[in-house]
Design a protein around this motif. Structure first.
Motif, PDB file in Angstrom:
ATOM      1  N   ASP A 156       0.976  -1.160   0.248  1.00 54.14           N
ATOM      2  CA  ASP A 156       0.066  -0.019   0.163  1.00 54.14           C
ATOM      3  C   ASP A 156       1.053   1.274  -0.020  1.00 54.14           C
ATOM      4  O   ASP A 156       0.401   2.222  -0.475  1.00 54.14           O
ATOM      5  CB  ASP A 156      -0.771   0.224   1.147  1.00 54.14           C
ATOM      6  CG  ASP A 156      -1.965  -1.358   1.304  1.00 54.14           C
ATOM      7  OD1 ASP A 156      -2.181  -1.728   0.099  1.00 54.14           O
ATOM      8  OD2 ASP A 156      -2.441  -1.739   2.335  1.00 54.14           O
ATOM      9  N   ALA A 157       2.002   1.111   0.691  1.00 56.11           N
ATOM     10  CA  ALA A 157       2.858   2.369   0.637  1.00 56.11           C
ATOM     11  C   ALA A 157       3.490   2.669  -0.773  1.00 56.11           C
ATOM     12  O   ALA A 157       3.634   3.700  -0.999  1.00 56.11           O
ATOM     13  CB  ALA A 157       3.887   2.085   1.732  1.00 56.11           C
ATOM     14  N   LEU A 158       3.579   1.727  -1.452  1.00 57.82           N
ATOM     15  CA  LEU A 158       4.009   1.756  -2.913  1.00 57.82           C
ATOM     16  C   LEU A 158       2.973   2.595  -3.704  1.00 57.82           C
ATOM     17  O   LEU A 158       3.323   3.335  -4.448  1.00 57.82           O
ATOM     18  CB  LEU A 158       4.489   0.603  -3.669  1.00 57.82           C
ATOM     19  CG  LEU A 158       5.521  -0.178  -2.872  1.00 57.82           C
ATOM     20  CD1 LEU A 158       5.911  -1.590  -3.618  1.00 57.82           C
ATOM     21  CD2 LEU A 158       6.809   0.637  -2.757  1.00 57.82           C
ATOM     22  N   VAL A 159       1.812   2.108  -3.556  1.00 55.82           N
ATOM     23  CA  VAL A 159       0.621   2.852  -4.176  1.00 55.82           C
ATOM     24  C   VAL A 159       0.460   4.337  -3.795  1.00 55.82           C
ATOM     25  O   VAL A 159       0.513   5.211  -4.748  1.00 55.82           O
ATOM     26  CB  VAL A 159      -0.700   2.095  -3.978  1.00 55.82           C
ATOM     27  CG1 VAL A 159      -1.753   3.003  -4.864  1.00 55.82           C
ATOM     28  CG2 VAL A 159      -0.462   0.726  -4.357  1.00 55.82           C
ATOM     29  N   GLU A 160       0.761   4.555  -2.564  1.00 60.67           N
ATOM     30  CA  GLU A 160       0.705   5.978  -2.104  1.00 60.67           C
ATOM     31  C   GLU A 160       1.917   6.801  -2.646  1.00 60.67           C
ATOM     32  O   GLU A 160       1.809   7.641  -3.072  1.00 60.67           O
ATOM     33  CB  GLU A 160       0.911   5.991  -0.611  1.00 60.67           C
ATOM     34  CG  GLU A 160       0.677   7.316  -0.106  1.00 60.67           C
ATOM     35  CD  GLU A 160       0.541   7.429   1.598  1.00 60.67           C
ATOM     36  OE1 GLU A 160       0.814   8.495   2.047  1.00 60.67           O
ATOM     37  OE2 GLU A 160       0.640   6.272   2.016  1.00 60.67           O
ATOM     38  N   ALA A 161       3.245   5.973  -2.811  1.00 55.65           N
ATOM     39  CA  ALA A 161       4.430   6.796  -3.542  1.00 55.65           C
ATOM     40  C   ALA A 161       4.040   7.036  -4.839  1.00 55.65           C
ATOM     41  O   ALA A 161       4.571   7.885  -5.357  1.00 55.65           O
ATOM     42  CB  ALA A 161       5.562   5.738  -3.386  1.00 55.65           C
ATOM     43  N   GLY A 162       3.342   6.319  -5.747  1.00 51.55           N
ATOM     44  CA  GLY A 162       3.045   6.564  -7.091  1.00 51.55           C
ATOM     45  C   GLY A 162       3.837   5.734  -8.099  1.00 51.55           C
ATOM     46  O   GLY A 162       3.264   4.829  -8.723  1.00 51.55           O
ATOM     47  N   SER A 163       5.268   6.015  -7.954  1.00 56.03           N
ATOM     48  CA  SER A 163       5.979   5.347  -8.996  1.00 56.03           C
ATOM     49  C   SER A 163       7.215   5.394  -8.383  1.00 56.03           C
ATOM     50  O   SER A 163       7.770   5.900  -7.514  1.00 56.03           O
ATOM     51  CB  SER A 163       5.910   6.110 -10.171  1.00 56.03           C
ATOM     52  OG  SER A 163       6.342   7.575  -9.938  1.00 56.03           O
ATOM     53  N   SER A 164       8.161   4.757  -9.100  1.00 56.22           N
ATOM     54  CA  SER A 164       9.545   4.730  -8.764  1.00 56.22           C
ATOM     55  C   SER A 164      10.418   4.199  -9.929  1.00 56.22           C
ATOM     56  O   SER A 164       9.913   3.419 -10.866  1.00 56.22           O
ATOM     57  CB  SER A 164       9.975   3.640  -7.667  1.00 56.22           C
ATOM     58  OG  SER A 164       9.942   2.402  -7.855  1.00 56.22           O
ATOM     59  N   THR A 213      10.906  -9.914 -11.930  1.00 54.43           N
ATOM     60  CA  THR A 213       9.547 -10.059 -11.283  1.00 54.43           C
ATOM     61  C   THR A 213       8.911  -8.856 -11.146  1.00 54.43           C
ATOM     62  O   THR A 213       9.542  -7.704 -10.875  1.00 54.43           O
ATOM     63  CB  THR A 213       9.829 -10.770  -9.606  1.00 54.43           C
ATOM     64  OG1 THR A 213      10.465 -11.850  -9.761  1.00 54.43           O
ATOM     65  CG2 THR A 213       8.450 -10.702  -8.998  1.00 54.43           C
ATOM     66  N   ASP A 214       7.780  -8.665 -11.607  1.00 52.85           N
ATOM     67  CA  ASP A 214       6.976  -7.407 -11.559  1.00 52.85           C
ATOM     68  C   ASP A 214       6.999  -6.733 -10.063  1.00 52.85           C
ATOM     69  O   ASP A 214       6.696  -7.448  -9.184  1.00 52.85           O
ATOM     70  CB  ASP A 214       5.421  -7.791 -11.863  1.00 52.85           C
ATOM     71  CG  ASP A 214       4.705  -6.598 -11.895  1.00 52.85           C
ATOM     72  OD1 ASP A 214       4.506  -6.078 -11.073  1.00 52.85           O
ATOM     73  OD2 ASP A 214       3.871  -6.592 -12.996  1.00 52.85           O
ATOM     74  N   PRO A 215       7.491  -5.576 -10.077  1.00 53.59           N
ATOM     75  CA  PRO A 215       7.707  -5.036  -8.832  1.00 53.59           C
ATOM     76  C   PRO A 215       6.540  -5.102  -7.734  1.00 53.59           C
ATOM     77  O   PRO A 215       6.498  -5.148  -6.729  1.00 53.59           O
ATOM     78  CB  PRO A 215       8.130  -3.369  -9.211  1.00 53.59           C
ATOM     79  CG  PRO A 215       8.909  -3.724 -10.527  1.00 53.59           C
ATOM     80  CD  PRO A 215       8.026  -4.698 -11.133  1.00 53.59           C
ATOM     81  N   PHE A 216       5.088  -4.811  -8.429  1.00 56.37           N
ATOM     82  CA  PHE A 216       4.089  -4.606  -7.447  1.00 56.37           C
ATOM     83  C   PHE A 216       3.631  -6.165  -7.219  1.00 56.37           C
ATOM     84  O   PHE A 216       3.255  -6.336  -5.972  1.00 56.37           O
ATOM     85  CB  PHE A 216       3.119  -4.029  -8.212  1.00 56.37           C
ATOM     86  CG  PHE A 216       1.874  -3.737  -7.335  1.00 56.37           C
ATOM     87  CD1 PHE A 216       1.865  -2.578  -6.102  1.00 56.37           C
ATOM     88  CD2 PHE A 216       0.484  -4.310  -7.459  1.00 56.37           C
ATOM     89  CE1 PHE A 216       1.276  -2.399  -5.284  1.00 56.37           C
ATOM     90  CE2 PHE A 216      -0.498  -4.000  -6.363  1.00 56.37           C
ATOM     91  CZ  PHE A 216      -0.285  -3.214  -5.400  1.00 56.37           C
TER      92      PHE A 216
END
Length: 280
Positions: free
Chosen positions: A54-62, A153-156
């Motif tokens: 969930d924290a990655l979704v909040e970050a948006g991208s990388s 591996t797909d990061p998400f």
């Protein structure tokens, strides 16, 4: 007069003692603060990791760098990738480099991969595919859920494997690429992960749970102070269908430069190769 001198001495002593006490308390306070910073974070590690995606979704991208190491029959190969990922749109772009062949020939051109919900697109795939065409693979048909097939591996998906965390421990604090992180070690279950994952990863992770030699996935993961994954390493195991040999896979995903532009455009239908792909 004597009483005044005694009173002044007493006041001076009080000031000195007070200053020492303040310094002592300050040091103790610093010690406590440092202990908190160095100690385990609040919260059960299992619950912390189950919500890390969930924290990655909040970050948006990388931006991301990937490494996939495969070992079987005494042979070990490593495939490396680099690119960007949009966690809200579930879209990514990677340049994946294959290792040298056993004869020591030079590496081929990097394969461009586009990661999308339910699909993997590859360009410079070789195997008789024209240079200007893309190959599209339906990830729902892959027995590993595209955790291995694309050479990365797909990061998400890597993050959502953690939704199936069964056991985890806090190892300690360290650094990854200059960022202070908390290191956790644990085991996830792919079937449980598929049930808790977002809709786009539910099917692929469920397929991986059935397709791998075991649904149990040991991992090491490093979270920054905002709860974002900075590095995650999974250890998968599957059976080579032709030789029935177990293949050990270590997949490492490094995430950095959060908020980086991630403009990923999928190919048009006319740019997708419709012919037969030769076996390599």
């Amino acid at each position: 007069m004597a009483r005044r001198r005694q009173h002044r001495r007493a006041q001076g002593a009080t000031v000195v003692v007070g200053a020492v006490c303040c310094l002592g308390l300050g040091a103790a306070g610093c010690a406590r603060s440092d202990a908190v910073a160095q100690g385990p974070p609040a919260g059960d590690p299992v619950e912390v990791l189950r919500t890390a995606a969930d924290a990655l979704v909040e970050a948006g991208s990388s931006q991301t760098r990937t490494s996939l190491e495969m070992a079987t029959g005494g042979t070990r190969v490593t495939i490396r990738g680099e690119g960007v990922y949009d966690y809200r749109k579930r879209l990514g772009r990677l340049k994946v480099r294959l290792p040298q062949d056993p004869a020591g020939a030079a590496e081929d051109r990097p394969i461009t991969e586009l990661l999308a919900p339910g699909a993997l697109y590859m360009k410079n795939r070789g195997a008789g595919v024209p240079d200007d065409k893309w190959v599209r693979v339906d990830t729902a048909t892959l027995s590993d859920g595209n955790l291995v097939t694309g050479g990365a591996t797909d990061p998400f998906a890597a993050a959502e494997v953690l939704r199936g965390t069964r056991a985890a421990t806090f190892v300690g604090r360290t650094e990854v690429a200059g960022a202070r992180v908390r290191h956790y070690r644990g085991t996830a279950d792919l079937e449980a992960a598929s049930q808790a994952a977002s809709e786009v990863n539910r099917g692929p992770l469920g397929a991986a749970a059935k397709g791998f030699a075991t649904a149990r996935v040991p991992f090491d993961v490093y979270l920054d102070d905002e709860g974002r994954i900075r590095k995650i390493r999974h250890r998968f195991s599957f059976v080579n269908g032709e030789r029935q040999e177990p293949v050990a896979v270590a997949s490492t995903t490094l995430l950095y430069d959060f908020g980086a532009p991630a403009d990923v455009r999928l190919p048009a239908d006319g740019d997708i190769y419709a012919g037969r792909i030769a076996q390599e």
